[in-house]
Design an enzyme around this catalytic site. Structure first.
Site, PDB file in Angstrom:
ATOM      1  N   ASP A   1      -3.424   3.030  -5.672  1.00 48.50           N
ATOM      2  CA  ASP A   1      -2.532   2.574  -4.661  1.00 48.50           C
ATOM      3  C   ASP A   1      -1.996   1.584  -3.885  1.00 48.50           C
ATOM      4  O   ASP A   1      -1.506   1.316  -2.821  1.00 48.50           O
ATOM      5  CB  ASP A   1      -2.493   3.711  -4.257  1.00 48.50           C
ATOM      6  CG  ASP A   1      -3.053   3.967  -3.098  1.00 48.50           C
ATOM      7  OD1 ASP A   1      -3.869   3.599  -3.171  1.00 48.50           O
ATOM      8  OD2 ASP A   1      -3.316   4.848  -1.619  1.00 48.50           O
ATOM      9  N   GLU A   2      -3.156  -0.092  -3.924  1.00 47.50           N
ATOM     10  CA  GLU A   2      -2.454  -0.309  -3.280  1.00 47.50           C
ATOM     11  C   GLU A   2      -2.612  -2.013  -4.515  1.00 47.50           C
ATOM     12  O   GLU A   2      -2.888  -2.173  -4.943  1.00 47.50           O
ATOM     13  CB  GLU A   2      -3.737  -0.535  -2.181  1.00 47.50           C
ATOM     14  CG  GLU A   2      -3.786   0.284  -1.495  1.00 47.50           C
ATOM     15  CD  GLU A   2      -4.884  -0.284  -0.202  1.00 47.50           C
ATOM     16  OE1 GLU A   2      -5.630  -1.266  -0.540  1.00 47.50           O
ATOM     17  OE2 GLU A   2      -5.704   0.825  -0.060  1.00 47.50           O
TER      18      GLU A   2
ATOM     19  N   ASP B   1       0.561  -1.084  -0.260  1.00 49.85           N
ATOM     20  CA  ASP B   1      -0.130  -0.507  -0.044  1.00 49.85           C
ATOM     21  C   ASP B   1       0.825   0.909   0.051  1.00 49.85           C
ATOM     22  O   ASP B   1       1.757   1.270   0.977  1.00 49.85           O
ATOM     23  CB  ASP B   1      -1.173  -0.337   1.276  1.00 49.85           C
ATOM     24  CG  ASP B   1      -1.754   0.950   1.447  1.00 49.85           C
ATOM     25  OD1 ASP B   1      -2.137   1.562  -0.147  1.00 49.85           O
ATOM     26  OD2 ASP B   1      -2.656   1.189   2.116  1.00 49.85           O
TER      27      ASP B   1
HETATM   28 MG   LIG Z   1      -2.318   4.147   0.508  1.00 50.69          MG
END
Ligand SMILES: [Mg+2]
Length: 416
Positions: free
Chosen positions: A105-106, A9
């Site tokens: 974003d993960e 993450d």
């Molecule tokens: Mg994040």
């Protein structure tokens, strides 16, 4: 065989990317936000310094300024975020072909069976974390566990720039004392229901009778019970592997509130166009349209309605979405976020003839939109635009065919 799953993450993703381009802001509290000149601007993302002072995503800018007087507001650059997201995924893909994105974003990575070759899960997570830091200049937090749910829990557990391992032996000691809201898919509403039943930790959920949890929260409750007990066997999708599509939706996170039906209608149309275009790209049609509305109190409501016949054209989807909105949202109340989703999907069918006027109309719309798809493919999205997009609201520069209209909507300035 025990699996090794990583969840990576990116920390404060938008703010971290912005800082790379504004080194002078390195140690200052920043928020990526709508235009601070606008009365309705809100925080889209914040740095750790701002977070520590209580600034939250969704806060109006005046509130962020009140909590954190030194805060610097930065305008979003979505193309940069997409670029960095891809760079991170490229690095993940060097380690496994099972990389499943979760948001921008993960990602989950399945590293099962690679210990002899690449080292154990923690070693790989640390290696990837250091590479992202040195090659991209941003930090990630990583979780390592035997299933996806606990890997995600691990990456949330300690940030920024940390690795957390939740091993199979001893997961109960680690996970069970944590608040139940740390579990994936346990949002505000579910937390409240569980609180009323005196369930505050993941362990308390795990140790409640399975059927009791199901009676409180339905099928979702049963799934959460399984997660709390470590029974998540869902696979990490293979790179490029398309999961079976159950619904297609798009939502906006606006950099300011929408006020009045004109602005709301345009936004609904933009969303409906993008949802319909994606349906046609997958050669699918939908039977149900769902809308989601978030007001300024940040609560999210969802309503859905059936179409008279399944369709995949934006006019049909838009009209249904608008009908649902009019029925369920008080006129004049500001809207912070909107979503349109096509559900109950099936393979697109061409009905030959029908005496039902609605079928005729839908088929005519679909034919027109098929032609528009072709035109846009050849000449670009702006070649054909709807009249509604040209109305003088300041939202008229939207690109209705962007896959993520929120990206464009968010950067739109309004003339007031
Ligand atoms: Mg994040």
């Amino acid at each position: 065989m025990e699996r090794t799953i990583l969840h990576c993450d990116c920390n404060n993703f938008y703010a971290s990317v912005e800082r790379l381009y504004h080194p002078e802001l390195r140690d200052r509290p920043i928020a990526v936000s709508g235009d601070p000149e606008l009365r309705h601007g809100i925080v889209l993302a914040k740095s750790n310094e701002a977070k520590k002072l209580g600034v939250k995503t969704g806060h109006p800018l005046w509130m962020a300024k009140q909590l954190c007087p030194d805060i610097v507001f930065v305008k979003p650059h979505y193309d940069l975020y997409t670029h960095f997201s891809q760079l991170a995924r490229n690095i993940y893909s060097e380690y496994t072909d099972r990389v499943e994105p979760y948001g921008q974003d993960e990602c989950w990575l399945d590293m099962t069976g690679t210990a002899k070759l690449l080292g154990d899960g923690k070693h790989i997570a640390d290696t990837i974390r250091n590479r992202i830091k040195s090659e991209l200049g941003i930090t990630i937090s990583a979780g390592v566990s035997f299933n996806k749910v606990f890997a995600k829990l691990g990456s949330d557990y300690k940030k920024p720039d940390a690795t957390t391992v939740i091993p199979f032996d001893g997961f109960r000691e680690f996970v069970w004392p944590l608040p139940v809201s740390n579990l994936i898919f346990v949002g505000g509403a579910t937390t409240k229901v569980l609180e009323r039943k005196c369930i505050r930790t993941i362990g308390e959920l795990a140790n409640t009778d399975r059927s009791t949890v199901k009676s409180w929260l339905g099928k979702c409750g049963e799934t959460l019970w399984l997660y709390a007990n470590g029974y998540d066997s869902s696979q990490v999708a293979k790179d490029g592997e398309q999961p079976t599509i159950k619904s297609i939706g798009n939502s906006t996170t606006l950099s300011r509130d929408l006020v009045g039906y004109d602005e709301i209608k345009i936004t609904l149309m933009v969303l409906s166009e993008s949802v319909a275009a994606r349906l046609r790209r997958h050669n699918m049609q939908c039977e149900t349209v769902q809308i989601g509305i978030r007001g300024t109190n940040l609560s999210w409501i969802e309503r859905q309605g059936r179409l008279p016949i399944p369709g995949c054209d934006s006019t049909t989807i838009y009209l249904k979405a608008l009908e649902l909105l009019v029925q369920n949202y008080q006129q004049g109340k500001p809207v912070r976020s909107l979503g349109v989703r096509a559900c109950n999907l099936s393979a697109r069918q061409y009905i030959q003839t029908s005496f039902m006027p609605s079928v005729h109309r839908t088929q005519r719309y679909e034919k027109i939109e098929d032609v528009i798809d072709k035109l846009r493919f050849r000449f670009g999205n702006k070649i054909v635009q709807r009249g509604i997009m040209l109305s003088d609201t300041g939202l008229s520069t939207l690109d209705p065919q962007a896959d993520h209209p929120n990206l464009i909507l968010s950067s739109v300035h309004t003339q007031r």
